[in-house]
Design a protein around this motif. Sequence first.
Motif, mmCIF file in Angstrom:
data_model
loop_
_atom_site.group_PDB
_atom_site.id
_atom_site.type_symbol
_atom_site.label_atom_id
_atom_site.label_comp_id
_atom_site.label_asym_id
_atom_site.label_seq_id
_atom_site.Cartn_x
_atom_site.Cartn_y
_atom_site.Cartn_z
ATOM 1 N N MET A 115 -63.324 -20.889 15.969
ATOM 2 C CA MET A 115 -63.380 -20.838 14.470
ATOM 3 C C MET A 115 -62.553 -22.058 13.911
ATOM 4 O O MET A 115 -63.118 -22.597 12.942
ATOM 5 C CB MET A 115 -63.068 -19.402 13.797
ATOM 6 N N ASN A 116 -61.507 -22.085 14.387
ATOM 7 C CA ASN A 116 -60.705 -23.490 13.928
ATOM 8 C C ASN A 116 -61.252 -24.657 13.964
ATOM 9 O O ASN A 116 -61.195 -25.640 13.486
ATOM 10 C CB ASN A 116 -59.205 -23.438 14.624
ATOM 11 N N ALA A 117 -62.201 -24.897 15.424
ATOM 12 C CA ALA A 117 -62.680 -26.238 15.658
ATOM 13 C C ALA A 117 -63.866 -26.249 14.490
ATOM 14 O O ALA A 117 -63.985 -27.533 14.196
ATOM 15 C CB ALA A 117 -63.109 -26.038 17.170
ATOM 16 N N LEU A 118 -64.462 -25.378 14.328
ATOM 17 C CA LEU A 118 -65.456 -25.386 13.353
ATOM 18 C C LEU A 118 -65.178 -25.737 11.966
ATOM 19 O O LEU A 118 -65.736 -26.471 11.208
ATOM 20 C CB LEU A 118 -66.385 -24.036 13.113
ATOM 21 N N LYS A 119 -63.963 -25.294 11.533
ATOM 22 C CA LYS A 119 -63.242 -25.602 10.440
ATOM 23 C C LYS A 119 -62.831 -27.090 10.323
ATOM 24 O O LYS A 119 -62.772 -27.795 9.283
ATOM 25 C CB LYS A 119 -61.859 -24.725 10.253
ATOM 26 N N LYS A 120 -62.314 -27.515 11.469
ATOM 27 C CA LYS A 120 -62.144 -28.825 11.583
ATOM 28 C C LYS A 120 -63.133 -30.022 11.477
ATOM 29 O O LYS A 120 -63.048 -30.958 10.772
ATOM 30 C CB LYS A 120 -61.400 -29.059 12.823
ATOM 31 N N ILE A 121 -64.338 -29.509 11.935
ATOM 32 C CA ILE A 121 -65.479 -30.395 11.601
ATOM 33 C C ILE A 121 -65.915 -30.390 10.331
ATOM 34 O O ILE A 121 -66.215 -31.191 9.850
ATOM 35 C CB ILE A 121 -66.895 -29.489 12.571
ATOM 36 N N SER A 122 -65.857 -29.199 9.739
ATOM 37 C CA SER A 122 -66.069 -29.252 8.130
ATOM 38 C C SER A 122 -64.851 -30.108 7.473
ATOM 39 O O SER A 122 -65.092 -30.940 6.426
ATOM 40 C CB SER A 122 -65.661 -27.890 7.538
ATOM 41 N N GLY A 123 -63.516 -30.107 7.833
ATOM 42 C CA GLY A 123 -62.717 -30.945 7.127
ATOM 43 C C GLY A 123 -62.812 -32.559 7.616
ATOM 44 O O GLY A 123 -62.654 -33.175 6.776
#
Length: 90
Positions: free
Chosen positions: A42-50
């Motif tokens: 989930m944090n990796a997916l958020k990082k992609i958004s960032g």
Amino acid sequence: MELDDHSDITPINYKKESELITNLEEILEITKDNTKDWKKRMNALKKISGISLGNLGTSDTFLRFFNKKLQFNYAPQFLDLRSSVVKESC
């Protein structure tokens, strides 16, 4: 919450494309296995958004990496039974 609401996502900016590639490789490693820790995914997916909101989010490097490698890691995230992982992958 609206679909374009990115209030909980911080843009990630890079000085060098090599830093971007290093982070994308890390994200690729985390998201390629759907059995890994769901919080890390989930944090990796958020990082992609960032990254997509940051200064290199529309760069050829990011777009090529996403289209050639990362996009295939998204399908398993959609099928995850944890709603927070599915939300981030959308």
